[in-house]
Design a protein around this motif. Structure first.
Motif, PDB file in Angstrom:
ATOM      1  N   ASP A   1       0.855  -1.183   0.000  1.00 49.22           N
ATOM      2  CA  ASP A   1       0.000   0.000   0.000  1.00 49.22           C
ATOM      3  C   ASP A   1       0.896   1.240   0.000  1.00 49.22           C
ATOM      4  OD1 ASP A   1      -1.561   2.240   1.011  1.00 49.22           O
ATOM      5  OD2 ASP A   1      -3.102   0.753   1.440  1.00 49.22           O
ATOM      6  N   HIS A   2       0.624   2.167  -0.903  1.00 47.67           N
ATOM      7  CA  HIS A   2       1.495   3.345  -1.009  1.00 47.67           C
ATOM      8  C   HIS A   2       1.526   4.130   0.290  1.00 47.67           C
ATOM      9  CE1 HIS A   2      -1.631   6.525  -1.398  1.00 47.67           C
ATOM     10  NE2 HIS A   2      -2.367   5.486  -1.703  1.00 47.67           N
ATOM     11  N   LYS A   3       0.450   4.086   1.061  1.00 47.37           N
ATOM     12  CA  LYS A   3       0.428   4.860   2.308  1.00 47.37           C
ATOM     13  C   LYS A   3       1.365   4.265   3.358  1.00 47.37           C
ATOM     14  CE  LYS A   3      -4.237   5.154   2.920  1.00 47.37           C
ATOM     15  NZ  LYS A   3      -4.730   4.465   1.753  1.00 47.37           N
ATOM     16  N   SER A   4       1.749   3.016   3.190  1.00 47.06           N
ATOM     17  CA  SER A   4       2.627   2.410   4.191  1.00 47.06           C
ATOM     18  C   SER A   4       4.101   2.627   3.856  1.00 47.06           C
ATOM     19  CB  SER A   4       2.312   0.918   4.347  1.00 47.06           C
ATOM     20  OG  SER A   4       2.758   0.223   3.203  1.00 47.06           O
ATOM     21  N   ILE A   5       4.384   3.284   2.745  1.00 49.72           N
ATOM     22  CA  ILE A   5       5.777   3.568   2.380  1.00 49.72           C
ATOM     23  C   ILE A   5       6.171   4.918   2.987  1.00 49.72           C
ATOM     24  CG2 ILE A   5       7.380   3.935   0.466  1.00 49.72           C
ATOM     25  CD1 ILE A   5       5.477   2.173  -1.226  1.00 49.72           C
ATOM     26  N   ILE A   6       7.309   4.940   3.664  1.00 50.64           N
ATOM     27  CA  ILE A   6       7.733   6.156   4.357  1.00 50.64           C
ATOM     28  C   ILE A   6       8.618   6.956   3.398  1.00 50.64           C
ATOM     29  CG2 ILE A   6       8.882   7.026   6.430  1.00 50.64           C
ATOM     30  CD1 ILE A   6       8.157   4.259   7.701  1.00 50.64           C
ATOM     31  N   THR A   7       8.225   8.188   3.128  1.00 49.33           N
ATOM     32  CA  THR A   7       8.878   8.961   2.073  1.00 49.33           C
ATOM     33  C   THR A   7       9.444  10.282   2.593  1.00 49.33           C
ATOM     34  OG1 THR A   7       6.769  10.020   1.572  1.00 49.33           O
ATOM     35  CG2 THR A   7       7.321   8.101   0.268  1.00 49.33           C
ATOM     36  N   GLU A   8      10.456  10.781   1.922  1.00 53.39           N
ATOM     37  CA  GLU A   8      10.931  12.142   2.192  1.00 53.39           C
ATOM     38  C   GLU A   8      11.469  12.724   0.891  1.00 53.39           C
ATOM     39  OE1 GLU A   8      13.276  12.750   5.704  1.00 53.39           O
ATOM     40  OE2 GLU A   8      14.082  14.651   4.972  1.00 53.39           O
ATOM     41  N   HIS A   9      10.944  13.872   0.555  1.00 53.93           N
ATOM     42  CA  HIS A   9      11.372  14.492  -0.691  1.00 53.93           C
ATOM     43  C   HIS A   9      12.671  15.259  -0.484  1.00 53.93           C
ATOM     44  CE1 HIS A   9      11.351  17.731  -3.752  1.00 53.93           C
ATOM     45  NE2 HIS A   9      11.172  16.678  -4.510  1.00 53.93           N
ATOM     46  N   CYS A  10      13.648  15.004  -1.343  1.00 57.61           N
ATOM     47  CA  CYS A  10      14.927  15.711  -1.262  1.00 57.61           C
ATOM     48  C   CYS A  10      15.352  16.081  -2.675  1.00 57.61           C
ATOM     49  CB  CYS A  10      16.030  14.817  -0.699  1.00 57.61           C
ATOM     50  SG  CYS A  10      15.754  14.236   0.961  1.00 57.61           S
ATOM     51  N   GLY A  11      15.995  17.196  -2.796  1.00 56.74           N
ATOM     52  CA  GLY A  11      16.546  17.563  -4.087  1.00 56.74           C
ATOM     53  C   GLY A  11      15.558  18.323  -4.941  1.00 56.74           C
ATOM     54  N   SER A  12      15.785  18.284  -6.206  1.00 58.56           N
ATOM     55  CA  SER A  12      15.049  19.120  -7.147  1.00 58.56           C
ATOM     56  C   SER A  12      13.562  18.772  -7.194  1.00 58.56           C
ATOM     57  CB  SER A  12      15.679  18.952  -8.527  1.00 58.56           C
ATOM     58  OG  SER A  12      14.700  18.698  -9.496  1.00 58.56           O
ATOM     59  N   LEU A  13      12.777  19.758  -7.589  1.00 63.47           N
ATOM     60  CA  LEU A  13      11.332  19.549  -7.745  1.00 63.47           C
ATOM     61  C   LEU A  13      10.985  19.176  -9.179  1.00 63.47           C
ATOM     62  CD1 LEU A  13       9.950  22.555  -5.665  1.00 63.47           C
ATOM     63  CD2 LEU A  13      10.007  20.160  -5.019  1.00 63.47           C
ATOM     64  N   ALA A  14      12.002  18.898  -9.980  1.00 66.48           N
ATOM     65  CA  ALA A  14      11.758  18.552 -11.383  1.00 66.48           C
ATOM     66  C   ALA A  14      10.764  17.398 -11.463  1.00 66.48           C
ATOM     67  CB  ALA A  14      13.072  18.166 -12.054  1.00 66.48           C
ATOM     68  N   ARG A  15       9.899  17.455 -12.467  1.00 67.19           N
ATOM     69  CA  ARG A  15       8.816  16.490 -12.545  1.00 67.19           C
ATOM     70  C   ARG A  15       9.015  15.467 -13.645  1.00 67.19           C
ATOM     71  NH1 ARG A  15       3.244  19.816 -11.245  1.00 67.19           N
ATOM     72  NH2 ARG A  15       3.810  20.151  -9.073  1.00 67.19           N
ATOM     73  N   ARG A  16       8.477  14.296 -13.382  1.00 71.63           N
ATOM     74  CA  ARG A  16       8.334  13.294 -14.424  1.00 71.63           C
ATOM     75  C   ARG A  16       6.897  13.459 -14.911  1.00 71.63           C
ATOM     76  NH1 ARG A  16       9.219   7.684 -15.816  1.00 71.63           N
ATOM     77  NH2 ARG A  16       7.226   6.639 -15.607  1.00 71.63           N
ATOM     78  N   ILE A  17       6.733  13.657 -16.216  1.00 67.49           N
ATOM     79  CA  ILE A  17       5.383  13.921 -16.714  1.00 67.49           C
ATOM     80  C   ILE A  17       4.977  12.890 -17.752  1.00 67.49           C
ATOM     81  CG2 ILE A  17       5.574  16.426 -16.339  1.00 67.49           C
ATOM     82  CD1 ILE A  17       5.741  16.465 -19.571  1.00 67.49           C
ATOM     83  N   GLN A  18       3.671  12.778 -17.938  1.00 73.68           N
ATOM     84  CA  GLN A  18       3.196  11.963 -19.035  1.00 73.68           C
ATOM     85  C   GLN A  18       2.341  12.811 -19.953  1.00 73.68           C
ATOM     86  OE1 GLN A  18      -0.053   9.280 -19.257  1.00 73.68           O
ATOM     87  NE2 GLN A  18       1.276   7.561 -19.795  1.00 73.68           N
ATOM     88  N   CYS A  19       2.648  12.754 -21.240  1.00 79.65           N
ATOM     89  CA  CYS A  19       1.853  13.461 -22.245  1.00 79.65           C
ATOM     90  C   CYS A  19       0.551  12.688 -22.401  1.00 79.65           C
ATOM     91  CB  CYS A  19       2.624  13.490 -23.562  1.00 79.65           C
ATOM     92  SG  CYS A  19       1.606  14.020 -24.949  1.00 79.65           S
ATOM     93  N   ILE A  20      -0.590  13.367 -22.172  1.00 81.28           N
ATOM     94  CA  ILE A  20      -1.845  12.617 -22.255  1.00 81.28           C
ATOM     95  C   ILE A  20      -2.227  12.321 -23.701  1.00 81.28           C
ATOM     96  CG2 ILE A  20      -2.729  13.645 -20.104  1.00 81.28           C
ATOM     97  CD1 ILE A  20      -4.824  14.949 -22.230  1.00 81.28           C
TER      98      ILE A  20
END
Ligand code: FES
Lengths: 318, 197
Positions: free
Chosen positions: B121-140
């Motif tokens: 479950d994604h909610k059970s993964i412990i996360t911390e954002h570090c570094g750039s805010l650059a995004r991975r995007i998908q062209c719809i």
């Protein structure tokens, strides 16, 4: 549900399924009943003498969708709803029920499901076991009861799922082996528990202690509203002051006064009835399983379906 | 920019040890090292002995993690190779395994997406954002993914359409959605700004 769309039903059959447990078959007086998902419950309105009691019961019907089945354990030291169901409701009695609500759904993104039932806590698992079986999802049902004559549905479940149902009996000294069950389960296993409060707390705690994330641990617990000394409640928005009796919940008193308040479970679990406390001259006795300890301490919120005041007057934003 | 109010927009916390976990898998990328070091500092020996770290990024940055007595640490040259290694761990993992991840959003998104294949479950993964805010995007429009997007408008690296980057996030695709920026008035683009630094 609290949207007022209640359903009128008639009791078409009553079966004793275990000591002090009766199954009631409810047929709609007109139209068809809504379909429901495994783990759902309904709230039954019981007009016991001068009072209206609303109790949540899990739906236990499998197969025939023309009616709903509920199974009711007679509990002597409670507010009288279950006693009324057992002693006064007969074939033909008309009752009012809510729409089905599911606060205990199967997590279908899981890989394996372990269902743990204690006593009457078996009720939501009847539909869940059948749904899991029909979806071909791996599951086990472990069911503990005090004695053979109290183990409602034990035999029929064992017969339906011989390799997946495991029975335990207090009087034989066998108990659900929680620690062993928590060990060596594949990633993606979910655990569901329903039964007495002590069992739920112990099992959830054991789950966390075994390193399971809380997202994989699920419980269904409906708390009966607590009884206590009467007090009054000032409804600030509707400008009324009402009295809450000894055996009444605040929610019931509010409804009796004709004021609408939101609810879903009426058992301190869902969070729907959370209400702002404007002022309070005593101590709030919180009995829900919803509010965070911090919020509780601050005294700013109350779950009016189960909690009450030890004091004279409570002012609510209703 | 991290808090737009769009509900699908993921939020991140800080890495905290789960003292009960039987096995900890910590997945770190780039500047995520800072978060991992803080995690190891506040965790006890018991925790460190049950912990494996997989790291993708510059080798010298990882020196700070070496000083801790952890069970196992591996360096992988790229995110892709790290994810292959993650597969190896999760394929046979049991309940009691805890996942931690720190790094850019694009990295953590791919970790979460991968873990979902193993029913985590994604909610059970412990996360911390570090570094750039650059995004991975998908062209719809063409469904192609473009990595490391830092501007509000970007040309799709697959089909060449000029795209407006949205806050609408897909966990399944581990990407922000991007839609044609000039569909209404072809050739007229909004001012291009570098906003995901
Ligand atoms: S109605 Fe569900 S908590 Fe009160």
């Amino acid at each position: 549900m609290s949207d007022g769309r209640e359903i009128s039903v008639r009791v078409s059959d009553i079966t004793v399924v275990a000591k002090d447990i009766k199954r009631f078959r409810l047929q709609p007086i007109s139209g068809a009943l809504p379909l429901f998902s495994a783990g759902s419950h309904i709230v039954v309105s019981i007009f016991a003498d001068d009072r209206r009691i609303r109790n949540p019961y899990s739906l236990t019907s499998v197969g025939d969708p023309s009616g709903y089945d509920i199974s009711v354990l007679k509990t002597a030291n409670s507010r009288g709803g279950s006693v009324f169901m057992h002693e006064r409701v007969t074939k033909g009695t008309e009752l009012v029920i809510s729409q089905p609500v599911n606060l205990f759904p199967i997590n279908l993104s899981g890989r394996k499901h372990i269902l743990l039932a204690g006593g009457i806590g078996i009720t939501p698992f009847i539909t869940m076991a059948h749904q899991l079986a029909s979806l071909n999802q791996p599951f086990q049902l472990h069911y503990g009861s005090r004695s053979k004559e109290r183990g409602a549905y034990a035999e029929s479940l064992k017969e339906a799922f011989p390799d997946r149902v495991f029975l335990y009996r207090d009087d034989e000294g066998t108990f659900i082996p929680i620690d062993a069950l928590l060990r060596n389960q594949p990633l993606g296993t979910h655990l569901y528990v329903c039964g007495p409060e002590g069992m739920i707390n112990a099992f959830l705690k054991a789950g966390l202690a075994a390193g399971w994330p809380k997202e994989s641990l699920h419980a269904e617990r409906f708390i009966a509203p607590s009884s206590g000394k009467p007090f009054s409640v000032k409804l600030v928005r509707s400008g009324r002051t009402i009295k809450v009796d000894e055996h009444q919940s605040i929610l019931e008193a509010v409804e009796d006064a004709g004021v609408k308040a939101p609810y879903l479970c009426r058992g301190g679990a869902c969070g729907q009835c959370e209400t702002d406390v404007v002022s309070c001259d005593g101590e709030i006795v919180h009995s829900d399983n919803y509010l965070d300890p911090d919020v509780r301490k601050s005294g700013s919120k109350i779950m009016i379906c189960v909690s009450r005041l030890n004091g004279f007057e409570l002012a609510l934003n209703l | 920019m991290l808090f737009s109010g769009i509900k699908s927009r993921p939020l991140y916390a800080t890495l905290q040890p789960d003292p009960f976990a039987r096995f900890n898998l910590v997945l770190v990328q780039g500047e995520g090292v800072n978060a991992a070091v803080r995690l190891l500092e506040c965790a006890g020996d018991q925790f460190r002995m049950r912990t494996t770290i997989l790291y993708a990024g510059a080798a010298q940055a990882a020196d700070r993690m070496r000083s801790f007595q952890i069970q196992r640490m591996q360096f992988l040259p790229t995110i892709e190779t790290l994810l292959v290694r993650v597969d190896g761990f999760l394929a046979t993992a049991m309940m009691g395994t805890r996942l931690y991840t720190a790094g850019t959003e694009g990295f953590m998104g791919q970790v979460i997406q991968h873990a979902g294949n193993y029913f985590i479950d994604h909610k059970s993964i412990i996360t911390e954002h570090c570094g750039s805010l650059a995004r991975r995007i998908q062209c719809i429009h063409c469904r192609g993914a473009t990595e490391n997007v830092t501007t509000n408008v970007v040309r799709c690296s697959h089909c060449g359409v000029d795209l407006l980057v949205r806050d609408h996030y897909s966990r399944r695709l581990a990407a922000f959605m991007a839609v044609s920026a000039d569909a209404e008035a072809p050739g007229t683009l909004p001012a291009i700004e570098k906003i995901f630094r």
